[in-house]
Design an enzyme around this catalytic site. Structure first.
Site, PDB file in Angstrom:
ATOM      1  N   SER A 126       0.824  -1.267  -0.078  1.00  0.00           N
ATOM      2  CA  SER A 126       0.063  -0.070   0.116  1.00  0.00           C
ATOM      3  C   SER A 126       0.962   1.250  -0.103  1.00  0.00           C
ATOM      4  CB  SER A 126      -0.987  -0.177   1.387  1.00  0.00           C
ATOM      5  OG  SER A 126      -1.437   1.211   1.396  1.00  0.00           O
ATOM      6  N   HIS A 180      -0.958  -1.268  -4.217  1.00  0.00           N
ATOM      7  CA  HIS A 180      -2.429  -1.041  -3.394  1.00  0.00           C
ATOM      8  C   HIS A 180      -2.551   0.719  -3.430  1.00  0.00           C
ATOM      9  CE1 HIS A 180      -5.759  -2.303  -1.039  1.00  0.00           C
ATOM     10  NE2 HIS A 180      -5.557  -1.422  -0.269  1.00  0.00           N
ATOM     11  N   ASP A 220      -4.900   3.368  -1.999  1.00  0.00           N
ATOM     12  CA  ASP A 220      -6.238   3.855  -1.221  1.00  0.00           C
ATOM     13  C   ASP A 220      -6.851   5.117  -1.525  1.00  0.00           C
ATOM     14  OD1 ASP A 220      -6.076   1.619   0.594  1.00  0.00           O
ATOM     15  OD2 ASP A 220      -4.081   2.006   1.255  1.00  0.00           O
ATOM     16  N   MET A 224      -9.686   7.654  -0.506  1.00  0.00           N
ATOM     17  CA  MET A 224     -10.364   8.034   0.527  1.00  0.00           C
ATOM     18  C   MET A 224     -10.900   9.416   0.291  1.00  0.00           C
ATOM     19  SD  MET A 224      -7.991   6.473   3.679  1.00  0.00           S
ATOM     20  CE  MET A 224      -6.914   5.445   3.602  1.00  0.00           C
ATOM     21  N   HIS A 260      -8.370   0.680  -3.918  1.00  0.00           N
ATOM     22  CA  HIS A 260      -9.190   0.384  -2.920  1.00  0.00           C
ATOM     23  C   HIS A 260      -9.851   1.410  -2.589  1.00  0.00           C
ATOM     24  CE1 HIS A 260      -9.519  -0.719   1.700  1.00  0.00           C
ATOM     25  NE2 HIS A 260     -10.744  -0.854   1.218  1.00  0.00           N
ATOM     26  N   MET A 315     -12.253   3.660  -0.744  1.00  0.00           N
ATOM     27  CA  MET A 315     -12.786   4.028   0.537  1.00  0.00           C
ATOM     28  C   MET A 315     -13.595   5.352   0.353  1.00  0.00           C
ATOM     29  SD  MET A 315      -9.841   2.661   2.814  1.00  0.00           S
ATOM     30  CE  MET A 315      -8.912   2.768   1.313  1.00  0.00           C
ATOM     31  N   MET A 367     -11.328  -6.482   5.387  1.00  0.00           N
ATOM     32  CA  MET A 367     -10.536  -5.528   5.925  1.00  0.00           C
ATOM     33  C   MET A 367     -10.211  -6.058   7.518  1.00  0.00           C
ATOM     34  SD  MET A 367     -10.135  -3.032   4.168  1.00  0.00           S
ATOM     35  CE  MET A 367      -9.185  -1.823   5.353  1.00  0.00           C
ATOM     36  N   PHE A 405      -6.826   4.482   7.992  1.00  0.00           N
ATOM     37  CA  PHE A 405      -5.377   4.963   8.289  1.00  0.00           C
ATOM     38  C   PHE A 405      -4.592   3.791   8.077  1.00  0.00           C
ATOM     39  CE2 PHE A 405      -8.144   7.607  10.361  1.00  0.00           C
ATOM     40  CZ  PHE A 405      -7.814   9.010  10.120  1.00  0.00           C
ATOM     41  N   GLY A 406      -3.126   4.025   7.732  1.00  0.00           N
ATOM     42  CA  GLY A 406      -2.235   2.756   7.801  1.00  0.00           C
ATOM     43  C   GLY A 406      -1.692   2.857   9.207  1.00  0.00           C
ATOM     44  N   GLY A 407      -0.840   1.800   9.545  1.00  0.00           N
ATOM     45  CA  GLY A 407      -0.046   1.709  10.587  1.00  0.00           C
ATOM     46  C   GLY A 407      -0.873   1.283  11.862  1.00  0.00           C
ATOM     47  N   ASP A 448      -6.401  -6.747   4.166  1.00  0.00           N
ATOM     48  CA  ASP A 448      -5.750  -5.336   4.440  1.00  0.00           C
ATOM     49  C   ASP A 448      -5.771  -4.695   5.546  1.00  0.00           C
ATOM     50  OD1 ASP A 448      -4.787  -2.611   3.622  1.00  0.00           O
ATOM     51  OD2 ASP A 448      -6.767  -2.160   2.412  1.00  0.00           O
ATOM     52  N   GLY A 449      -4.671  -4.322   6.210  1.00  0.00           N
ATOM     53  CA  GLY A 449      -4.618  -3.925   7.517  1.00  0.00           C
ATOM     54  C   GLY A 449      -3.938  -4.459   8.612  1.00  0.00           C
ATOM     55  N   GLY A 450      -2.566  -3.930   8.814  1.00  0.00           N
ATOM     56  CA  GLY A 450      -1.772  -4.400   9.819  1.00  0.00           C
ATOM     57  C   GLY A 450      -1.024  -5.792   9.321  1.00  0.00           C
ATOM     58  N   SER A 466       2.839  -0.080   5.901  1.00  0.00           N
ATOM     59  CA  SER A 466       3.978   0.024   6.873  1.00  0.00           C
ATOM     60  C   SER A 466       4.872  -0.722   6.788  1.00  0.00           C
ATOM     61  CB  SER A 466       3.376   0.529   8.228  1.00  0.00           C
ATOM     62  OG  SER A 466       2.307  -0.412   8.638  1.00  0.00           O
TER      63      SER A 466
HETATM   64  C1  DX5 Z   1      -6.349   1.329   5.547  1.00  0.00           C
HETATM   65  C2  DX5 Z   1      -5.873   0.941   4.241  1.00  0.00           C
HETATM   66  C3  DX5 Z   1      -4.741   0.255   4.064  1.00  0.00           C
HETATM   67  C4  DX5 Z   1      -3.613   0.609   4.563  1.00  0.00           C
HETATM   68  C5  DX5 Z   1      -2.662  -0.561   5.061  1.00  0.00           C
HETATM   69  O1  DX5 Z   1      -7.698   1.958   5.261  1.00  0.00           O
HETATM   70  O2  DX5 Z   1      -6.980   0.385   3.415  1.00  0.00           O
HETATM   71  O3  DX5 Z   1      -4.456  -0.295   2.673  1.00  0.00           O
HETATM   72  O4  DX5 Z   1      -2.575   1.512   3.818  1.00  0.00           O
HETATM   73  O5  DX5 Z   1      -1.693   0.164   6.037  1.00  0.00           O
HETATM   74  P1  DX5 Z   1      -0.893  -0.976   7.155  1.00  0.00           P
HETATM   75  O6  DX5 Z   1      -0.428  -2.279   6.251  1.00  0.00           O
HETATM   76  O7  DX5 Z   1       0.164  -0.199   7.624  1.00  0.00           O
HETATM   77  O8  DX5 Z   1      -2.035  -1.376   7.997  1.00  0.00           O
HETATM   78 ZN    ZN Z   2      -6.452  -0.458   1.526  1.00  0.00          ZN
END
Ligand code: DX5
Ligand code: ZN
Length: 218
Positions: free
Chosen positions: A6, A29, A31, A33, A62, A64, A133, A139-141, A171-173, A194
């Site tokens: 991402s 990927h 995102d 938003m 993706h 959102m 998800m 948000f990332g991280g 996707d996520g963490g 991340s």
């Molecule tokens: C969150 C995004 C993810 C995000 C993942 O809303 O859809 O794609 O970038 O980031 P990490 O891998 O850091 O959780």
């Molecule tokens: Zn995403």
């Protein structure tokens, strides 16, 4: 086993170089938003069009956003390889998925952590991927939600029963410490922000994640 880094965790001032750093990945990927569906604002179609001109790998969008019925097909028409809309936001998922496919992209729907998958099982013939998800989108991280693994299993079982080539994305963490349980549950496309862009070498992080996922598939 496919890795889709991402770019949300990349340096937004150097996106071309950041895409080149993940040339070994299967996808990039992206995102999108809109500050309405999620409380964050990233980028939209003009930036995706610019990324498409320079990306060494296909783009996995993706979305959102609210009203994907209106806004998702143009990402496919622009050349994105895969376009994912949120099931919570879409009014007519069949029509929207068909419009994405008609424009030549893979179509997918995403489910937030609080959204069950079972009401949407009949949509499988219309899509090429389901995104489960593993954080609240926005948000990332954030920390990985292991409590989503039963849903990943449920989607994988439904896909098996349905047959055909439908991918299951998480996707996520997703990181070296969480990817194995995702692969065990049946995911085969892994988004990592991340864990890739925060690593000293994005290329090595991608290889490592792919290897861990491949070892835990079945
Ligand atoms: C969150 C995004 C993810 C995000 C993942 O809303 O859809 O794609 O970038 O980031 P990490 O891998 O850091 O959780
Ligand atoms: Zn995403």
């Amino acid at each position: 086993m496919q890795i889709s880094p991402s770019i949300l965790s990349a340096d937004f001032a150097n996106l071309q170089a950041e895409l080149e750093a993940i040339a070994d990945a299967d996808w990039a990927h992206v995102d999108v938003m809109d500050n309405h569906f999620v409380p964050n604002l990233t980028l939209g179609l003009p930036v995706v069009e610019a990324l498409l001109r320079v990306s060494p790998v296909p783009i996995d969008c993706h979305l959102m956003i609210e009203d994907p019925d209106r806004w998702a097909p143009p990402y496919a028409e622009a050349g994105a390889g895969s376009v994912t809309f949120h099931i919570e936001a879409v009014a007519d998922p069949v029509r929207t998925a068909r419009a994405i496919r008609a424009a030549g992209a893979r179509a997918a729907f995403a489910v937030k952590p609080g959204t069950p998958f079972s009401p949407y099982v009949d949509l499988l013939p219309e899509v090429d991927m389901v995104l489960v998800m593993t954080v609240e989108p926005g948000f990332g991280g954030q920390s990985f939600m292991a409590d989503q693994m039963p849903k990943v299993r449920e989607v994988r079982e439904a896909v098996r029963r349905h047959g055909g080539e439908i991918w299951v994305q998480v996707d996520g963490g997703v990181s070296a410490s969480t990817i194995e349980q995702c692969a065990e549950a049946g995911a085969d496309v892994f988004v990592a922000g991340s864990a890739v862009y925060g690593a000293p070498s994005a290329a090595e992080a991608i290889d490592h994640l792919r290897e861990l996922a491949a070892r835990h598939t079945h």
